[in-house]
Design a protein around this motif. Structure first.
Motif: not given
Length: 122
Positions: A39-62
């Motif tokens: 959550q940057p100052p004055g902004k909403e909370r955002e998803l940065v990155t996520a991963i499934s246990n074992g790493g099969k599925i992942g996400y990263a903000e550009d």
């Protein structure tokens, strides 16, 4: 209840690195997936990155692709966020969560921790 405690934030200069840690404790739990929000100052909370246990599925903000890496250490019940080549726009409070993926989408299902402040100076 499961508790999450983030640590490792601080003040760094642009181009430097930090590693955030998220210690998990409490009721019996199973780490299906984990994610880091910010959550940057004055902004909403955002998803940065996520991963499934074992790493099969992942996400990263550009904006963090190629710079941030999330990992899960099941033996230590800890989730890490390695942040390299930090930029001033990465300044935020960072929070970790446990959650699950439905398809390619990550959904948190744990309580929020207190977060850890990351400040990047130019």
């Amino acid at each position: 209840q499961v508790q999450l405690v983030e640590s490792g934030g601080g003040l760094v200069q642009a181009g430097e690195s930090l590693r955030l840690s998220c210690g998990i404790s409490g009721s019996p739990f199973n780490i299906n997936a984990a994610g880091w929000y910010r959550q940057p100052p004055g902004k909403e909370r955002e998803l940065v990155t996520a991963i499934s246990n074992g790493g099969k599925i992942g996400y990263a903000e550009d904006s963090v692709k190629g710079r941030f890496t999330i990992s899960i250490d099941n033996a230590k019940n800890t989730v890490y966020l390695q942040m390299n080549s930090l930029k001033p726009e990465d300044t935020a409070v960072y929070y970790c969560t446990l959650g699950t993926f439905i398809g390619d989408n990550y959904y948190p299902n744990s309580r929020w921790g207190q977060g850890t402040q990351v400040t990047v100076s130019s």
